[in-house]
Design a protein around this motif. Structure first.
Motif, mmCIF file in Angstrom:
data_model
loop_
_atom_site.group_PDB
_atom_site.id
_atom_site.type_symbol
_atom_site.label_atom_id
_atom_site.label_comp_id
_atom_site.label_asym_id
_atom_site.label_seq_id
_atom_site.Cartn_x
_atom_site.Cartn_y
_atom_site.Cartn_z
ATOM 1 N N UNK A 1 0.831 -1.203 0.000
ATOM 2 C CA UNK A 1 0.000 0.000 0.000
ATOM 3 C C UNK A 1 0.866 1.254 0.000
ATOM 4 N N UNK A 2 0.250 2.366 -0.388
ATOM 5 C CA UNK A 2 0.966 3.641 -0.418
ATOM 6 C C UNK A 2 0.734 4.423 0.874
ATOM 7 N N UNK A 3 1.186 5.681 0.884
ATOM 8 C CA UNK A 3 1.062 6.516 2.084
ATOM 9 C C UNK A 3 -0.382 6.833 2.437
ATOM 10 N N UNK A 4 -1.316 6.592 1.502
ATOM 11 C CA UNK A 4 -2.746 6.796 1.758
ATOM 12 C C UNK A 4 -3.474 5.488 2.037
ATOM 13 N N UNK A 5 -2.720 4.403 2.209
ATOM 14 C CA UNK A 5 -3.268 3.072 2.490
ATOM 15 C C UNK A 5 -4.067 2.514 1.313
ATOM 16 N N UNK A 6 -3.689 2.900 0.101
ATOM 17 C CA UNK A 6 -4.302 2.378 -1.121
ATOM 18 C C UNK A 6 -3.401 1.286 -1.682
ATOM 19 N N UNK A 7 -3.992 0.167 -2.113
ATOM 20 C CA UNK A 7 -3.220 -0.952 -2.647
ATOM 21 C C UNK A 7 -2.569 -0.540 -3.967
ATOM 22 N N UNK A 8 -1.253 -0.777 -4.044
ATOM 23 C CA UNK A 8 -0.495 -0.448 -5.252
ATOM 24 C C UNK A 8 0.192 -1.678 -5.847
ATOM 25 N N UNK A 9 0.076 -2.838 -5.184
ATOM 26 C CA UNK A 9 0.701 -4.051 -5.685
ATOM 27 C C UNK A 9 0.629 -5.156 -4.655
ATOM 28 N N UNK A 10 1.350 -6.222 -4.917
ATOM 29 C CA UNK A 10 1.434 -7.348 -3.995
ATOM 30 C C UNK A 10 2.860 -7.869 -3.989
ATOM 31 N N UNK A 11 3.243 -8.498 -2.867
ATOM 32 C CA UNK A 11 4.578 -9.080 -2.745
ATOM 33 C C UNK A 11 4.559 -10.128 -1.642
ATOM 34 N N UNK A 12 5.463 -11.103 -1.720
ATOM 35 C CA UNK A 12 5.609 -12.044 -0.615
ATOM 36 C C UNK A 12 6.085 -11.308 0.639
ATOM 37 N N UNK A 13 5.680 -11.784 1.777
ATOM 38 C CA UNK A 13 6.007 -11.156 3.064
ATOM 39 C C UNK A 13 7.515 -10.968 3.243
ATOM 40 N N UNK A 14 8.300 -11.986 2.910
ATOM 41 C CA UNK A 14 9.753 -11.884 3.059
ATOM 42 C C UNK A 14 10.333 -10.753 2.226
ATOM 43 N N UNK A 15 9.838 -10.602 1.010
ATOM 44 C CA UNK A 15 10.291 -9.522 0.139
ATOM 45 C C UNK A 15 9.828 -8.169 0.679
ATOM 46 N N UNK A 16 8.583 -8.108 1.136
ATOM 47 C CA UNK A 16 8.061 -6.857 1.704
ATOM 48 C C UNK A 16 8.910 -6.405 2.881
ATOM 49 N N UNK A 17 9.304 -7.347 3.720
ATOM 50 C CA UNK A 17 10.141 -7.027 4.875
ATOM 51 C C UNK A 17 11.532 -6.596 4.425
ATOM 52 N N UNK A 18 12.153 -7.379 3.540
ATOM 53 C CA UNK A 18 13.519 -7.095 3.101
ATOM 54 C C UNK A 18 13.637 -5.763 2.354
#
Length: 175
Positions: free
Chosen positions: A11-28
């Motif tokens: 999500x972006x700074x306005x909490x709008x979905x802008x894509x998807x990613x695996x949790x590990x990638x999102x964290x890294x």
């Protein structure tokens, strides 16, 4: 499934979905996503406090005064709050947690929209062994005494301080 492989909405700074990613990638890669924080209290009003297992992807072996976690891709935050509370407390059939407020958590390593809830757990807890290494219920005063003594998850600590301010505002508006 390995938790690092779980797919999250980014999500972006306005909490709008802008894509998807695996949790590990999102964290890294410090990709912004959504998390739920649930303050669980027992019938006496004491707060569920636990130490996370050493195998947790984020903040292993830290103490926390919330149960919760990431919101899966396409999952409603209210549904994630109930799912996480039931999983971590080990209590099926809980009432739906009450949403209190939302804020953007940002640190040098992490960023997520934080959805904060409260829940009264009338049933005995059986915490999920994969998530919770140790647990107890503490009064508000006991928790305050432990804040400088224990290592806390930083996002939970920030959420706790925001929750205290939220409650002070509630009390002030009721006067």
């Amino acid at each position: 499934m390995n938790p690092a492989d779980e797919i999250l909405d980014i999500v972006d700074e306005n909490d709008e979905v802008v894509g998807q990613a695996p949790r590990g990638e999102a964290t890294a890669r410090r990709l912004r996503h959504r998390c739920v924080f649930i303050e669980a209290r027992d019938p006496e009003g004491r707060i569920f406090v636990h130490r996370r297992t050493p195998t947790k992807l984020v903040f292993p072996s830290h103490h926390d005064m919330f149960v919760g976690g990431v919101v899966g891709a396409g999952e409603a935050c209210d549904d994630a709050a109930l799912r996480e509370a039931e999983e971590e407390l080990g209590v099926p059939g809980l009432p739906r947690p009450e949403r209190l407020f939302t804020f953007l958590y940002e640190s040098a390593e992490h960023t997520w929209w934080s959805y904060v809830y409260r829940l009264r757990c009338e049933l005995p807890v059986r915490p999920q062994a994969e998530e919770v290494a140790w647990h107890t219920f503490l009064t508000d005063a006991e928790l305050e005494r432990r804040l400088p003594e224990w290592t806390w998850v930083p996002d939970g600590l920030e959420t706790y301080h925001r929750l205290r301010a939220f409650r002070a505002g509630e009390a002030g508006s009721a006067a």
